[in-house]
Design a protein around this motif. Structure first.
Motif, PDB file in Angstrom:
ATOM      1  N   GLU A 150     -13.848 -18.655 -34.496  1.00 47.38           N
ATOM      2  CA  GLU A 150     -13.159 -19.400 -33.233  1.00 47.38           C
ATOM      3  C   GLU A 150     -14.054 -19.785 -32.299  1.00 47.38           C
ATOM      4  OE1 GLU A 150      -8.590 -17.365 -33.553  1.00 47.38           O
ATOM      5  OE2 GLU A 150     -10.152 -16.207 -32.555  1.00 47.38           O
ATOM      6  N   ILE A 151     -13.637 -20.739 -31.686  1.00 52.61           N
ATOM      7  CA  ILE A 151     -14.427 -21.126 -30.534  1.00 52.61           C
ATOM      8  C   ILE A 151     -13.540 -21.144 -29.334  1.00 52.61           C
ATOM      9  CG2 ILE A 151     -15.534 -23.219 -29.682  1.00 52.61           C
ATOM     10  CD1 ILE A 151     -16.857 -22.311 -32.084  1.00 52.61           C
ATOM     11  N   TYR A 152     -14.135 -20.336 -28.357  1.00 52.01           N
ATOM     12  CA  TYR A 152     -13.435 -20.150 -27.090  1.00 52.01           C
ATOM     13  C   TYR A 152     -14.022 -21.021 -25.819  1.00 52.01           C
ATOM     14  CZ  TYR A 152     -10.768 -16.409 -29.289  1.00 52.01           C
ATOM     15  OH  TYR A 152      -9.955 -15.419 -29.849  1.00 52.01           O
ATOM     16  N   HIS A 153     -13.025 -21.680 -25.209  1.00 48.94           N
ATOM     17  CA  HIS A 153     -14.016 -22.547 -24.095  1.00 48.94           C
ATOM     18  C   HIS A 153     -13.470 -21.904 -22.814  1.00 48.94           C
ATOM     19  CE1 HIS A 153     -14.224 -25.937 -26.928  1.00 48.94           C
ATOM     20  NE2 HIS A 153     -13.179 -25.513 -27.504  1.00 48.94           N
ATOM     21  N   TYR A 154     -14.343 -21.864 -22.073  1.00 50.48           N
ATOM     22  CA  TYR A 154     -14.158 -21.098 -20.563  1.00 50.48           C
ATOM     23  C   TYR A 154     -14.149 -21.893 -19.410  1.00 50.48           C
ATOM     24  CZ  TYR A 154     -15.401 -17.027 -23.732  1.00 50.48           C
ATOM     25  OH  TYR A 154     -15.217 -15.986 -24.799  1.00 50.48           O
ATOM     26  N   SER A 155     -13.211 -21.766 -18.509  1.00 44.77           N
ATOM     27  CA  SER A 155     -13.313 -22.257 -17.188  1.00 44.77           C
ATOM     28  C   SER A 155     -12.922 -21.438 -16.290  1.00 44.77           C
ATOM     29  CB  SER A 155     -12.566 -23.568 -17.285  1.00 44.77           C
ATOM     30  OG  SER A 155     -11.041 -23.133 -17.526  1.00 44.77           O
ATOM     31  N   ASP A 156     -12.896 -21.802 -14.932  1.00 46.36           N
ATOM     32  CA  ASP A 156     -12.430 -20.766 -14.116  1.00 46.36           C
ATOM     33  C   ASP A 156     -11.122 -20.177 -14.247  1.00 46.36           C
ATOM     34  OD1 ASP A 156     -14.600 -20.902 -12.767  1.00 46.36           O
ATOM     35  OD2 ASP A 156     -14.050 -22.036 -11.108  1.00 46.36           O
ATOM     36  N   SER A 157     -11.092 -18.751 -14.629  1.00 44.88           N
ATOM     37  CA  SER A 157      -9.891 -18.135 -14.899  1.00 44.88           C
ATOM     38  C   SER A 157      -9.061 -18.405 -15.892  1.00 44.88           C
ATOM     39  CB  SER A 157      -9.024 -18.174 -13.456  1.00 44.88           C
ATOM     40  OG  SER A 157      -9.719 -17.603 -12.346  1.00 44.88           O
ATOM     41  N   ALA A 158      -9.343 -19.129 -16.734  1.00 48.72           N
ATOM     42  CA  ALA A 158      -8.806 -19.258 -18.077  1.00 48.72           C
ATOM     43  C   ALA A 158      -9.808 -19.365 -19.143  1.00 48.72           C
ATOM     44  CB  ALA A 158      -8.061 -20.771 -17.860  1.00 48.72           C
ATOM     45  N   VAL A 159      -9.236 -19.056 -20.415  1.00 50.83           N
ATOM     46  CA  VAL A 159      -9.879 -19.241 -21.776  1.00 50.83           C
ATOM     47  C   VAL A 159      -8.916 -20.004 -22.703  1.00 50.83           C
ATOM     48  CG1 VAL A 159     -11.225 -18.090 -23.557  1.00 50.83           C
ATOM     49  CG2 VAL A 159     -11.376 -17.312 -21.145  1.00 50.83           C
ATOM     50  N   THR A 160      -9.235 -20.885 -23.318  1.00 52.37           N
ATOM     51  CA  THR A 160      -8.588 -21.492 -24.317  1.00 52.37           C
ATOM     52  C   THR A 160      -9.134 -21.640 -25.647  1.00 52.37           C
ATOM     53  OG1 THR A 160      -9.399 -23.709 -23.671  1.00 52.37           O
ATOM     54  CG2 THR A 160      -7.369 -23.048 -22.571  1.00 52.37           C
ATOM     55  N   SER A 161      -8.320 -21.487 -26.512  1.00 53.72           N
ATOM     56  CA  SER A 161      -9.011 -21.735 -28.126  1.00 53.72           C
ATOM     57  C   SER A 161      -7.993 -22.501 -29.011  1.00 53.72           C
ATOM     58  CB  SER A 161      -9.229 -20.309 -28.813  1.00 53.72           C
ATOM     59  OG  SER A 161      -9.642 -20.527 -30.120  1.00 53.72           O
ATOM     60  N   THR A 162      -8.433 -23.488 -29.886  1.00 50.64           N
ATOM     61  CA  THR A 162      -7.544 -23.667 -30.892  1.00 50.64           C
ATOM     62  C   THR A 162      -8.144 -23.818 -32.389  1.00 50.64           C
ATOM     63  OG1 THR A 162      -6.850 -25.160 -29.330  1.00 50.64           O
ATOM     64  CG2 THR A 162      -6.211 -26.056 -31.600  1.00 50.64           C
ATOM     65  N   SER A 163      -7.359 -23.458 -33.124  1.00 57.17           N
ATOM     66  CA  SER A 163      -7.841 -23.069 -34.614  1.00 57.17           C
ATOM     67  C   SER A 163      -6.761 -22.869 -35.637  1.00 57.17           C
ATOM     68  CB  SER A 163      -8.837 -21.704 -34.460  1.00 57.17           C
ATOM     69  OG  SER A 163      -7.943 -20.666 -34.480  1.00 57.17           O
ATOM     70  N   SER A 164      -7.189 -23.394 -36.845  1.00 58.03           N
ATOM     71  CA  SER A 164      -6.485 -23.196 -37.904  1.00 58.03           C
ATOM     72  C   SER A 164      -6.846 -22.170 -38.843  1.00 58.03           C
ATOM     73  CB  SER A 164      -6.396 -24.673 -38.603  1.00 58.03           C
ATOM     74  OG  SER A 164      -5.820 -25.491 -37.759  1.00 58.03           O
ATOM     75  N   ARG A 165      -5.757 -21.551 -39.586  1.00 61.32           N
ATOM     76  CA  ARG A 165      -6.342 -20.332 -40.323  1.00 61.32           C
ATOM     77  C   ARG A 165      -5.606 -20.348 -41.645  1.00 61.32           C
ATOM     78  NH1 ARG A 165      -6.544 -16.310 -36.498  1.00 61.32           N
ATOM     79  NH2 ARG A 165      -7.982 -17.815 -35.933  1.00 61.32           N
ATOM     80  N   ASP A 166      -6.180 -20.099 -42.784  1.00 61.80           N
ATOM     81  CA  ASP A 166      -5.448 -20.147 -44.162  1.00 61.80           C
ATOM     82  C   ASP A 166      -5.175 -18.541 -44.638  1.00 61.80           C
ATOM     83  OD1 ASP A 166      -5.518 -22.690 -44.621  1.00 61.80           O
ATOM     84  OD2 ASP A 166      -7.281 -22.798 -45.523  1.00 61.80           O
ATOM     85  N   TYR A 167      -4.133 -18.449 -45.232  1.00 58.81           N
ATOM     86  CA  TYR A 167      -3.959 -17.115 -45.489  1.00 58.81           C
ATOM     87  C   TYR A 167      -3.233 -16.965 -47.092  1.00 58.81           C
ATOM     88  CZ  TYR A 167       0.743 -17.541 -44.092  1.00 58.81           C
ATOM     89  OH  TYR A 167       2.131 -18.048 -43.800  1.00 58.81           O
ATOM     90  N   SER A 168      -3.564 -15.918 -47.811  1.00 63.02           N
ATOM     91  CA  SER A 168      -3.043 -16.021 -49.199  1.00 63.02           C
ATOM     92  C   SER A 168      -2.081 -14.780 -49.265  1.00 63.02           C
ATOM     93  CB  SER A 168      -4.198 -15.885 -50.154  1.00 63.02           C
ATOM     94  OG  SER A 168      -4.807 -14.676 -49.985  1.00 63.02           O
ATOM     95  N   LEU A 169      -1.009 -15.256 -50.184  1.00 63.98           N
ATOM     96  CA  LEU A 169       0.169 -14.200 -50.656  1.00 63.98           C
ATOM     97  C   LEU A 169      -0.206 -13.808 -51.810  1.00 63.98           C
ATOM     98  CD1 LEU A 169       3.157 -16.013 -48.546  1.00 63.98           C
ATOM     99  CD2 LEU A 169       1.523 -14.002 -47.793  1.00 63.98           C
ATOM    100  N   THR A 170      -0.391 -12.718 -52.311  1.00 63.81           N
ATOM    101  CA  THR A 170      -0.707 -12.109 -53.430  1.00 63.81           C
ATOM    102  C   THR A 170       0.384 -11.074 -53.788  1.00 63.81           C
ATOM    103  OG1 THR A 170      -2.905 -12.567 -52.960  1.00 63.81           O
ATOM    104  CG2 THR A 170      -2.210 -11.147 -55.215  1.00 63.81           C
ATOM    105  N   SER A 171       0.858 -11.352 -55.169  1.00 64.31           N
ATOM    106  CA  SER A 171       1.711 -10.556 -55.932  1.00 64.31           C
ATOM    107  C   SER A 171       1.617 -10.306 -57.486  1.00 64.31           C
ATOM    108  CB  SER A 171       3.284 -10.515 -55.510  1.00 64.31           C
ATOM    109  OG  SER A 171       3.926  -9.530 -55.987  1.00 64.31           O
ATOM    110  N   GLY A 172       0.802  -9.501 -57.925  1.00 63.48           N
ATOM    111  CA  GLY A 172       0.520  -9.660 -59.262  1.00 63.48           C
ATOM    112  C   GLY A 172      -0.290 -10.847 -59.263  1.00 63.48           C
ATOM    113  N   ALA A 173       0.008 -11.661 -60.475  1.00 64.81           N
ATOM    114  CA  ALA A 173      -0.558 -12.746 -60.950  1.00 64.81           C
ATOM    115  C   ALA A 173      -0.447 -14.086 -60.012  1.00 64.81           C
ATOM    116  CB  ALA A 173      -0.287 -13.173 -62.301  1.00 64.81           C
ATOM    117  N   ILE A 174       0.650 -13.754 -59.090  1.00 63.89           N
ATOM    118  CA  ILE A 174       1.225 -15.142 -58.159  1.00 63.89           C
ATOM    119  C   ILE A 174       0.072 -14.708 -56.774  1.00 63.89           C
ATOM    120  CG2 ILE A 174       2.882 -15.717 -56.618  1.00 63.89           C
ATOM    121  CD1 ILE A 174       4.761 -14.349 -58.444  1.00 63.89           C
ATOM    122  N   ASN A 175      -0.372 -15.826 -56.709  1.00 64.39           N
ATOM    123  CA  ASN A 175      -1.658 -16.244 -55.392  1.00 64.39           C
ATOM    124  C   ASN A 175      -1.319 -17.425 -54.859  1.00 64.39           C
ATOM    125  OD1 ASN A 175      -3.398 -16.304 -53.625  1.00 64.39           O
ATOM    126  ND2 ASN A 175      -4.974 -15.440 -55.097  1.00 64.39           N
TER     127      ASN A 175
END
Length: 1467
Positions: free
Chosen positions: A760-785
């Protein structure tokens, strides 16, 4: 309760990650560049060793070891007279140049008897004769004409008391003190010498002036001392007990104090040469077998300021052993080992003002890194807090420089004036800095090599000339400000161009520091800023509002404020700004406060990190507690929960963060599994830091708001999460509230969630920090993914301090690398868990892994409570975090409360925590605004006490308080009304008296008096009997005579003697019978005789045996004790024939006499002098002359009181009920040369008994006036400590920790017997239960402490308590409550148990360092080594109720209670 983390992977299961420790120490061939807040970017200055011609001070330009001749030449070069420096900032820049080498011994001020020094007599506690000063100096606000020098590293304006009154005590002293190294120093047997003199030589005054002007460039720019006083402690040793088997220690110290003064000001210089401090503290003499090392005290104090003995201002520089070690490694004016202070002035000077220019914390030196930064301890009256001078973090590559002087802001302006001649010819310095010529009008002389000794008695030096103009020795170019100059040794590293350098100045040339020192070793004469003569320009460098962000790879020096290129004067109004003086309480107790041009800022001390208002120890684990609430829609199911528990645990030295949230209802808990950012916040806060980069807590501290908006795909469900940090709790746990609102996609219960490592990239300025990102996640149950994703927007807001230039150096972006992501929920535990490993650093792309130091990827084996310090290659070292101790592989908590290294003030208690401690105010007290001082809680207003009520006068009504300002009024008995107005009741009108009595009405009452001819109390009156006053015989005789008047009466008329008593022989006048009677007139059986016979022989009755009186019993006991015949000086009570005390009593055959009452108690004020007999008649006034008792004995008063042992004396502390009568405390017995430890009292003979570990004896003394101490055991003892008296069996028992024995003997020392000599390690306290015949004792064996018991004969020995105890110092048996109680200096608890060990309970768990304890009624009284006093504790509530601190402060040992009678107790 912290949830189980059993399902989390172990550290060794995780693959290495490319991480670097925040606290990396650079020891490789090249050190990283350093940073300062802002300011001048100096071309060619790089923090690498090669850029400074090898490792500073030890290697040449080519990196080879330098010869001794070369280093001698370096020292000589440093002694070259430097050209005149302009005022700051140029002088500051010179002083802030890194200096690797410490002060050399030959760089001390010249000293020696050949210099005129006087030599202090050798010994352990010597003091000089008063040194009359040619010119008085000022110390604080006063002026003094005499000085005294003491062996123990101290100078004063008055003679010293005995060393035990100040050497073994903490700062401040109660007399004026200038202490460069206050400790128990001993120069006996040729171990060093102490030299001192007053000096007015130009060489000494000039050197002192240059130091002072360098340290105080604003206020002392023209300081010209007229006199100097020098004191030097050369090769002095610590006091050690003499032993023929152990040779004296070879650890010797050398240090120097210089007091330089003119007519208005005095400055002090403390100098500590390299290797000059080999011991850092001494052991108190009275600590005997308790291992206590007291760090040396360094500082100043004014002493008591008035007759009320109020504590004056003081300034303390050291509080721990580490801070003492730093004395020769650091500085407050840029020269390691040299410290400067402004200590007196004709102008207002509230407290000592230290120089604040330097503080060389660069690590480009061959010595190991310092373990802890150095900071002074603040006085309450001072503007400085304990670590106020520790202006620099020890983070490698980032060195913060504070303002040059605190007084700059006091003066209300911050313009920086630089004076120079624009076209003056420049010449280079020996250190490679070219500056203008010095002012020829300078009043101080040039200090040449001949003025600077290489040794105390030798003053020769070889000067090394410069190699060429513009270049310093060692081949380092001196770049000009107007262009880039490359180092001849480092052609690949370009200097910054002119555009990168703020403040171009014509004719001003800068160069690299000299290779041998990397900075000035001593300020030369020309370092002193000259005045501004006519024809010279004055430039005011303004403070810039904006400065480009610092780039990596270049070192920036900041001088007080950012310096711009504009030559216009920038001014501002600082009249209303907030300063440290009034707001330092907002800082963490692990931070220091610094004033800046527009306000103040807090900065964490070394080994701590945070934003200054909240600081946590580096390397230590951190914990988070909080609550989570939510209102969610999971799929189409609404779910709501409130204040469920959140706990997080962070391993600070490898970046692991574990988070657990309990009792979130389904299906919300399952749906929250992908939201790693909930726990990821703590990963960012406490991420492992790459060198030069900072994690979130370093910016935000413990007060911020974290807002997240997460959008899930493909369903576009949206949830908003707000996390609010609410500070640190008393145990340094971060408190946080989390609120989750919105919609979540449904996840079936049998699915697990997997998330890959991410960045994650964090951007810093006076009294504030911001970050924007995307994330993948997988759901698994037995052979299901299934793979899904979400996009997250994060915004963190916090309050930054805008006054310090440091905030300008915040990098615009940082990258958080998150590895080993783990999320889990189980229905059985109902706990949602997140785990992440985090590292913060620069933005970088993907690259092949490289082999890195274990500190950076977590492969080290340091304890989780330790910091990992990288070395060369794969080498590293481990150092326990602040608050822990050990070798770094294993760290255990330091109990600051037990060791005394805490800052809890009076009326507070210290509570130990893991890695820290906290202070709590005692009952009835509360914290002041500073958060440290405990002040008495003001009781709420009570109208009944302050007189604001409206009740009738006190004699007519009473006021009843109902709390707060409410009250009611009630008339007193005898009055009637509403309480506000009351009138008298006329009881006489109610006929309350007897009819034969007269009633008298009085205001509020009445009285009754029987009329004449009646007797009684007025309520009951009876007629007076005319026969009253007659004896029984006379009354019977009168009654019989009255009956005899009636005809036929044959009543016997008793015969009475002249006194009205019955005659022994009685005869009936009419019948002739005779008989004998007893004194009551009753016939004695068998004595009646017939008429005409001889009357019986009646003898007077034998007197009956009356019981013995108190006087007679006391007399018999004393005569038996004296062997039947008392000596002439022994007292025997004088009784009259009836056994009553004679009114006049005398002491043996002496003329000391006094009057007594009927109970034998002395009538106060009647004791006479020899030759004067008091008139013991109540109507005669007794004489007022009293005898003079022994000078070292004060007779005790009547009543219950405490006796306590205090080294060489036994103190007397009366009790009023259970309250301490502190104003009546006094010394009962002075025993010079003794150390009294154990003490007890024999209530039968009024004798006090004590043990003496110095004299190895047991002695006693009567409490009678004039009694002499008597030694009853004087052999076969080594360290007799505890003592107990059995007044029933006339036996005493004692412990000997030197022989590890328990013995007993008769009270006169006879029939001595060893009871136990096995299974004892450190026996100390002992107590006896004479009623039940039991003996109890403690053994504070640190490996296996215990409390044991046996019979008084030594039978049936058994362990009573051996669990959950530490150092059971004090023990007492209460005969009234049948409780055995002990005070434990290890667990800090006061506990009690029944005699059989059952019913154990804690009375108080916040003791300081108790030594001995005694019980009386419902209170305990114990002596305390931290407070050096007697403290009382209520047995029922456990509350501290009172405290007595003797005026003479030293350790108190044993304590006992003295009753006016022998307590019987009950079985």
């Amino acid at each position: 309760m912290w949830p189980r983390l059993a399902n989390f992977p172990r550290a060794r299961d995780w693959p290495p990650a490319e991480r670097r420790s925040q606290s990396a120490r650079w020891e490789g061939p090249e050190s990283p560049p350093g940073r300062a807040p802002a300011g001048i970017q100096v071309g060619g200055w790089r923090g690498t060793a090669s850029g400074l011609a090898g490792r500073a001070g030890t290697r040449s330009a080519a990196g080879q070891p330098r010869s001794r001749a070369s280093m001698r030449g370096d020292r000589a070069a440093r002694r070259l007279a430097l050209p005149s420096l302009p005022p700051p900032p140029l002088l500051l820049l010179l002083l802030l140049l890194p200096r690797a080498g410490a002060l050399h011994p030959e760089e001390l001020f010249p000293y020696g008897q050949s210099r005129g020094d006087q030599l202090l007599q050798e010994g352990d506690d010597e003091s000089s004769t008063p040194v009359k000063l040619a010119s008085p100096l000022r110390f604080y606000e006063a002026q003094f004409g005499y000085l005294y020098v003491g062996t123990n590293g101290i100078i004063s304006t008055q003679d010293f008391p005995r060393e035990t009154q100040y050497v073994d005590d903490d700062f401040p002293t109660d007399f004026p003190a200038i202490a460069p190294f206050l400790a128990d120093i001993d120069t006996s047997r040729g171990r060093g010498q102490v030299l001192y003199r007053e000096d007015t030589s130009l060489a000494v005054l000039g050197l002192a002036a240059r130091y002072v002007r360098a340290g105080f460039p604003r206020t002392a720019a023209h300081f010209t001392p007229t006199h100097a006083f020098l004191a030097t402690w050369e090769q002095v040793g610590a006091y050690e007990e003499a032993s023929s088997r152990v040779p004296p220690s070879g650890e010797l110290n050398t240090f120097q104090a210089v007091l330089a003064s003119d007519e208005s000001d005095t400055y002090a210089l403390f100098l500590y040469p390299a290797n000059g401090l080999q011991f850092f503290g001494t052991r108190p003499k009275e600590s005997y077998n308790v291992q206590l090392d007291l760090p040396a005290r360094v500082g100043f104090c004014r002493g008591e300021v008035d007759d009320l003995k109020r504590e004056g201002p003081y300034f303390s520089l050291t509080s721990t052993e580490q801070s003492v070690k730093n004395l020769y490694q650091q500085s407050n004016l840029g020269v390691p080992g040299v410290w400067a202070f402004h200590i007196g002035s004709t102008s207002p000077l509230d407290n000592i003002r230290p120089a604040t220019l330097g503080g060389d914390l660069t690590k480009a030196r061959p010595s190991p890194p310092l373990e802890q930064s150095f900071g002074p301890t603040a006085a309450p009256e001072s503007d400085y807090t304990e670590d106020n001078l520790d202006y620099y973090d020890e983070n490698e590559g980032e060195v913060e420089y504070p303002p040059s002087e605190p007084e700059d802001t006091w003066k209300g302006h911050s313009s920086i004036e630089v004076s120079f001649q624009p076209k003056a010819e420049s010449r280079p310095l020996g250190g490679g800095i070219s500056l203008p010529d010095s002012d020829p009008a300078s009043p101080l002389p040039q200090l040449t090599a001949s003025d600077r000794p290489l040794s105390p008695e030798t003053e020769s030096a070889t000067l090394e000339p410069q190699t060429k103009e513009g270049r310093a020795p060692g081949g380092v170019d001196a770049p000009d400000l107007n262009g880039a100059v490359e180092s001849s040794e480092q052609q690949g590293n370009r200097s910054p161009a002119s555009s990168e350098i703020e403040g171009d100045s014509p004719g001003l040339t800068w160069g690299a520091p000299p290779p041998h020192a990397a900075g000035p070793s001593l300020p030369s004469e020309e370092d002193v800023p000259p005045a501004h003569p006519e024809g010279k320009a004055v430039l005011n460098y303004p403070v810039l509002a904006h400065t480009p962000p610092l780039g990596l790879g270049r070192q920036v020096l900041g001088v007080e404020d950012v310096i711009g290129s504009s030559t216009e004067v920038f001014t501002y109004n600082a009249a209303n700004k907030e300063t440290c003086e009034h707001h330092h309480g907002q800082c963490s107790r692990h931070a220091f406060c610094t004033d800046y041009a527009t306000g103040f800022c807090c900065h964490c001390q070394s080994r701590f990190y945070g934003n200054g208002k909240h600081c946590l120890p580096e390397g230590a684990p951190h914990r988070v507690n909080g609550k989570v609430s939510g209102h969610l829609l999971v799929g189409h199911t609404p779910v709501q929960f409130t204040d469920v528990d959140l706990h997080a645990y962070i391993v600070g030295n490898d970046g692991r963060a574990y988070t657990a949230i309990s009792h979130i209802p389904q299906p919300a808990a399952q749906a929250l599994l992908p939201l790693i950012p909930i726990g990821g916040l703590f990963g960012w806060l406490f991420a492992l830091q790459k060198p030069g980069w900072e994690n979130g807590f370093s910016f935000t501290g413990a007060s911020f708001t974290h807002e997240m908006e997460v959008t899930f795909y493909p369903g576009e469900e949206r949830v908003r999460i707000t996390q609010t940090a609410e500070g640190l709790d008393p145990e340094n746990y971060l408190s946080i509230k989390t609120d989750i609102q919105g919609q979540l996609p449904y996840i079936p219960a049998n699915f697990t969630v997997h998330i890959a490592p991410y960045k994650e990239i964090y951007h810093y300025s006076d009294s504030a920090v911001t970050s924007t990102s995307s994330r993948d996640y997988s759901l698994t149950s037995g052979a299901i993914n299934q793979t899904r994703s979400y996009r997250i927007y994060q915004n963190i807001t916090y309050e930054a301090c805008r006054h310090a230039p440091r905030h300008l150096a915040i990098p615009a972006t940082q990258q958080l690398n998150v590895d080993r992501v783990f999320t889990l929920y189980t229905d059985e535990e109902r706990v949602l868990r997140f785990a992440v490993t985090n590292q913060i650093g620069p933005v970088e792309g993907d690259s092949d892994p490289v082999l890195v130091n274990p500190c950076y990827d977590g492969r080290h084996t340091c304890d989780v409570r330790a910091q990992c310090h990288p070395g060369a290659g794969l080498d590293y070292t481990c150092e326990c975090a602040s608050g822990y101790q050990g070798d770094g592989r294993s760290c255990v908590d330091v109990n600051e409360c037990a060791t005394g290294f805490h800052r809890c003030g009076p009326n507070s208690v210290c509570i130990n925590l893991l890695g820290s401690y906290r202070c709590e105010c005692r009952s009835g007290y509360e914290f002041a605004d500073d958060g440290h001082t405990c002040t008495l809680i003001s009781p709420p207003p009570n109208p009944c006490e302050d007189g604001s009520h409206s009740c009738a006068p006190a004699g007519q009504a009473r006021c009843i308080s109902h709390g707060g300002s409410t009250f009611s009024c009630a008339c007193l008995p005898g009055y009637t009304g509403n309480g506000h107005q009351c009138t008298d009741v006329d009881e006489c009108s109610e006929n309350r008296c007897h009819p034969s009595a007269t009633c008298y009405n009085t205001p509020g009452s009445f009285s009754c008096q029987c009329n004449p001819g009646y007797h009684g109390d007025g309520f009951q009156c009876t007629p007076e009997d005319p026969s009253s006053g007659l004896k029984p015989c006379e009354q019977q005789q009168r009654q019989a005579q009255a009956q005899h008047a009636y005809p036929g009466s044959r009543m016997h008329i008793p015969q009475c003697d002249e006194q009205g008593h019955f005659l022994p022989l009685q005869c009936h006048g009419m019948t002739g019978f005779c008989w004998c009677v007893d004194p009551d007139g009753h016939e004695v059986p068998g004595t009646r005789t017939a008429p005409g016979s001889l009357p019986p022989r009646c003898r007077p009755p034998e007197p009956t045996q009356r019981p013995r009186t108190v006087c007679e019993r006391w007399r018999e006991n004393l005569l038996e004790h004296y062997g039947g015949t008392p000596r002439d000086d022994q007292y025997v009570p004088q009784c009259d024939d009836l056994g009553h005390f004679m009114p006049l009593q005398c002491h043996g055959k002496s003329d000391f006499c006094w009057c007594v009452d009927k109970d034998g108690r002395e009538v106060q004020g009647t004791r006479s002098q020899p030759g004067t007999t008091p008139a013991c008649i109540p109507t005669v006034a007794p004489p007022t002359v009293r005898p003079v008792p022994r000078p070292d004995v004060t007779p005790p008063s009547v009543g219950t009181f405490l006796l306590y042992a205090q080294g060489q004396q036994i103190g007397h502390l009366p009790l009023n009920g259970t309250r301490l009568q502190k104003d009546m405390a006094k010394t009962l017995l002075s025993l010079h040369g003794s150390i009294v430890v154990g003490i007890d009292y024999d209530c039968r003979e009024r004798m006090v008994y004590w043990t003496d570990v110095a004299g190895r004896t047991i002695s006693r003394a009567s409490l009678e006036p004039g009694a002499e101490p008597e030694t009853i055991i004087n052999s076969g003892l080594i360290s007799p400590e505890g003592l107990a008296i059995d007044h029933f069996r006339r036996t005493m028992y004692w412990t000997d920790s030197g022989l590890d024995k328990i013995e007993r003997a008769r009270l006169d020392g006879s029939e001595r017997q060893v009871l136990f000599h096995t299974d004892l390690v450190n026996p100390r306290a002992i107590a006896v239960d004479p009623i039940r015949g039991n003996l109890y004792w403690t053994d504070w064996n640190r490996e296996a402490p215990k409390i044991e018991t046996s019979s008084l004969e030594g039978e049936n020995r058994r362990i009573l308590v051996n669990k959950d105890i530490g150092l059971p110092n004090g023990l007492t048996f209460d005969p009234f409550s049948k409780l055995l109680c002990w005070a434990d200096a290890g667990t800090k608890k006061l506990e009690c148990t029944l005699p059989d060990g059952t019913g154990r309970r804690v009375i108080q768990n916040n003791l300081n360092y108790p030594f001995s304890i005694v019980s009386y009624t419902d209170h305990f009284y114990h002596t305390d080594w931290r407070r050096d006093g007697v403290i009382s504790v209520n047995r029922d509530s456990g509350q501290f109720t009172d405290e007595y601190l003797p005026e003479q402060r030293s350790h108190l040992y044993g304590i006992t209670a003295v009753y006016p009678y022998c307590p019987a107790g009950r079985k």
